[in-house]
Design an enzyme around this catalytic site. Structure first.
Site, PDB file in Angstrom:
ATOM      1  N   LYS A  31     105.185  21.964 167.651  1.00 37.50           N
ATOM      2  CA  LYS A  31     105.053  22.703 166.371  1.00 37.50           C
ATOM      3  C   LYS A  31     104.215  21.717 165.340  1.00 37.50           C
ATOM      4  O   LYS A  31     104.578  20.598 165.013  1.00 37.50           O
ATOM      5  CB  LYS A  31     106.470  22.835 165.293  1.00 37.50           C
ATOM      6  CG  LYS A  31     106.554  23.599 164.155  1.00 37.50           C
ATOM      7  CD  LYS A  31     106.027  25.176 164.261  1.00 37.50           C
ATOM      8  CE  LYS A  31     106.987  25.835 164.400  1.00 37.50           C
ATOM      9  NZ  LYS A  31     106.624  27.292 164.626  1.00 37.50           N
ATOM     10  N   THR A  76     109.420  26.044 169.594  1.00 37.43           N
ATOM     11  CA  THR A  76     108.667  25.140 168.466  1.00 37.43           C
ATOM     12  C   THR A  76     109.586  25.209 166.905  1.00 37.43           C
ATOM     13  O   THR A  76     109.492  24.339 166.276  1.00 37.43           O
ATOM     14  CB  THR A  76     107.246  25.480 168.430  1.00 37.43           C
ATOM     15  OG1 THR A  76     107.270  26.813 167.778  1.00 37.43           O
ATOM     16  CG2 THR A  76     106.546  25.760 169.521  1.00 37.43           C
ATOM     17  N   ARG A 193      71.437  -3.095 148.449  1.00 35.73           N
ATOM     18  CA  ARG A 193      71.762  -1.877 148.452  1.00 35.73           C
ATOM     19  C   ARG A 193      73.136  -1.428 148.324  1.00 35.73           C
ATOM     20  O   ARG A 193      74.083  -2.470 148.088  1.00 35.73           O
ATOM     21  CB  ARG A 193      71.376  -1.110 149.859  1.00 35.73           C
ATOM     22  CG  ARG A 193      72.175  -1.621 150.885  1.00 35.73           C
ATOM     23  CD  ARG A 193      72.059  -1.065 152.381  1.00 35.73           C
ATOM     24  NE  ARG A 193      73.108  -1.494 153.266  1.00 35.73           N
ATOM     25  CZ  ARG A 193      73.254  -0.709 154.445  1.00 35.73           C
ATOM     26  NH1 ARG A 193      72.229   0.410 154.742  1.00 35.73           N
ATOM     27  NH2 ARG A 193      74.116  -1.089 155.223  1.00 35.73           N
ATOM     28  N   GLN A 236      78.401  -2.345 160.268  1.00 35.35           N
ATOM     29  CA  GLN A 236      78.751  -2.766 161.587  1.00 35.35           C
ATOM     30  C   GLN A 236      79.578  -4.336 161.382  1.00 35.35           C
ATOM     31  O   GLN A 236      80.676  -4.489 161.855  1.00 35.35           O
ATOM     32  CB  GLN A 236      78.088  -2.951 162.983  1.00 35.35           C
ATOM     33  CG  GLN A 236      77.447  -1.375 163.293  1.00 35.35           C
ATOM     34  CD  GLN A 236      76.586  -0.886 162.839  1.00 35.35           C
ATOM     35  OE1 GLN A 236      76.020  -1.236 161.663  1.00 35.35           O
ATOM     36  NE2 GLN A 236      75.861  -0.162 163.543  1.00 35.35           N
ATOM     37  N   HIS A 264      75.187   7.413 152.411  1.00 34.05           N
ATOM     38  CA  HIS A 264      73.813   6.782 152.069  1.00 34.05           C
ATOM     39  C   HIS A 264      73.517   7.156 150.491  1.00 34.05           C
ATOM     40  O   HIS A 264      73.820   8.215 150.007  1.00 34.05           O
ATOM     41  CB  HIS A 264      72.845   7.333 152.767  1.00 34.05           C
ATOM     42  CG  HIS A 264      72.975   6.957 154.202  1.00 34.05           C
ATOM     43  ND1 HIS A 264      73.001   5.952 154.662  1.00 34.05           N
ATOM     44  CD2 HIS A 264      72.968   7.975 155.203  1.00 34.05           C
ATOM     45  CE1 HIS A 264      72.908   5.907 156.086  1.00 34.05           C
ATOM     46  NE2 HIS A 264      73.158   7.122 156.233  1.00 34.05           N
TER      47      HIS A 264
END
Length: 315
Positions: A31, A76, A193, A236, A264
Site C-alpha cells: 500500500k 494492501t 556567482r 561538485q 542557475h
C-alpha cells in the site's frame, strides 16, 4: 511439466501450463502513500506527527501472479490498517516506526521474507500566540521533507535516512572556471556567482544503535554548514564537502548520496536601459538546469545494493 520461477532472491518450482520459457522475476507489492497524522494528547499541550508511509512486501507470491491463488497475499488494505494501528502507540522517529512495521510483517507471515517501507515526514511548529507557542495550534514549518527507508532482507535490516527539497542559496563565494571550451561553448567564466540548489540526500546507517531524530538534526545542520563555509569552485566541490563533513562527524553513517540541481541565476544585461549591473539583478531560470549527483562513501565499505533497490533516481 515444471518451470522455475524466480521471485526476488528465492526460487520456487510450480506447475506450468506451457513451455514458453517465460518466468516471473523480482516482485513486491503493498500500500503506497498512507497519510498518517498522529496527535499525542496525554496533556493539554499536544504533539503532532505527520507521515506519508508506503509498505511493500517481498517473498513467496508467485502463485498469486501465476495461478490467481491469493493465499499468500496480505491485502494492501491490511497493510494500511496496520500502519494506522501501529501509529496508535506512537511514531517516534520515522526510521524506528518503519523498523517496527518490518519486524511485524516478516515475523507474522512465514512467506514474507522481506520488504521495503518508506516514509516522508512533514514538520509542524506551534503557532505563536501572545508571545508563546500555542498548546494545540500549529503551522506547517518544514524547510525540507524528511525521508526514511527500511529494507528487510531475511534477517538483515537496512536503514536509510534523508531529506529532500532543502533549498539553499549563497550570493557570493562561488565561481565556475577552467572548464573545456569548444565551438558550442557560450558560458563565460566567473569567480563570483550565485550558487543555489535543492538538496536531496540519503544516508545509510551501518550501526543499529542510533538516535535517529538527533542524528537527523545534526546531519541537516552539517549539510548547511558545509554549503556555506567554503568557496565553491563548482557544485561538485560543495557536494563532496557536504558529504565529507557528515561522514567525519558520524561514524554510524557509511555512505551518503546526493542529487542536487544547479539552480542557475543569470546576470541580467541592463545596458540597453543605460544601467550597470554589478552582480545585483539576476534572472532565475527554472529549466534547463545542471544536475549534479554523487555518492560520498568510506573507503572499503561493503556495498549494500539491496538497500537502495526501489529508490527512484540517484537517491
Amino acid at each position: 511439466m515444471t518451470d522455475t520461477l524466480i521471485a526476488n532472491d528465492s526460487t520456487t518450482t510450480v506447475n506450468s501450463a506451457d513451455d514458453s520459457g517465460i518466468i516471473l522475476g523480482a516482485n513486491q507489492y503493498g500500500k503506497a502513500e498512507v497519510r498518517v497524522v498522529k496527535v499525542t494528547r496525554d496533556t493539554a499541550r499536544h504533539e503532532i506527527e505527520d507521515l506519508n508511509v508506503t509498505s511493500q512486501l517481498r517473498g513467496d507470491f508467485a502463485r498469486a501472479h501465476l495461478e490467481g491463488d491469493n493465499s499468500h497475499v496480505v491485502a494492501t488494505d491490511t497493510q494500511k490498517n496496520t500502519i494506522f494501528a501501529f501509529a496508535r502507540d506512537g511514531v517516534g522517529s520515522p526510521e524506528a516506526f518503519l523498523l517496527r512495521l518490518a519486524e511485524h510483517f516478516t515475523s507474522s507471515f512465514d512467506w514474507v521474507s522481506g520488504g521495503r517501507w518508506e516514509a516522508e515526514s512533514f514538520a509542524w511548529q506551534r503557532i505563536e500566540a501572545h508571545g508563546a507557542g500555542h498548546d494545540h495550534s500549529f503551522v506547517r514549518s518544514g524547510q525540507e521533507i524528511r525521508t526514511a527507508v527500511v529494507v528487510a532482507d531475511g534477517a538483515d535490516r537496512h536503514v536509510i535516512a534523508g531529506l529532500k527539497e532543502l533549498t539553499v542559496l549563497k550570493t557570493t563565494q562561488s565561481g565556475f572556471a577552467g572548464y573545456p571550451k569548444d565551438r558550442y561553448t557560450t558560458l563565460q567564466e566567473t569567480a563570483d556567482r550565485i550558487l543555489a540548489t535543492d538538496v536531496a540526500a540519503r544516508w545509510r546507517y551501518t550501526s543499529p544503535e542510533v538516535d535517529y531524530n538527533a542524528v537527523y538534526e545534526n546531519v541537516r545542520a552539517l549539510l548547511l554548514e558545509a554549503f556555506t563555509e567554503q568557496y565553491s569552485a563548482a557544485l561538485q566541490t560543495t557536494l563532496f564537502d557536504m558529504g565529507r563533513r557528515v561522514l567525519e562527524r558520524h561514524p554510524e553513517i557509511g555512505e551518503i548520496r546526493f542529487s542536487m540541481p544547479n539552480k542557475h541565476h543569470f546576470v541580467v544585461d541592463l545596458a540597453p536601459f543605460g544601467l550597470d549591473n554589478p552582480n545585483e539583478v539576476f534572472y532565475a531560470a527554472d529549466r534547463p538546469y545542471g544536475l549534479i549527483e554523487a555518492t560520498v562513501t568510506r573507503d572499503g565499505l561493503a556495498p549494500a545494493p539491496v538497500a537502495w533497490e526501489g529508490i527512484a533516481g540517484f537517491c
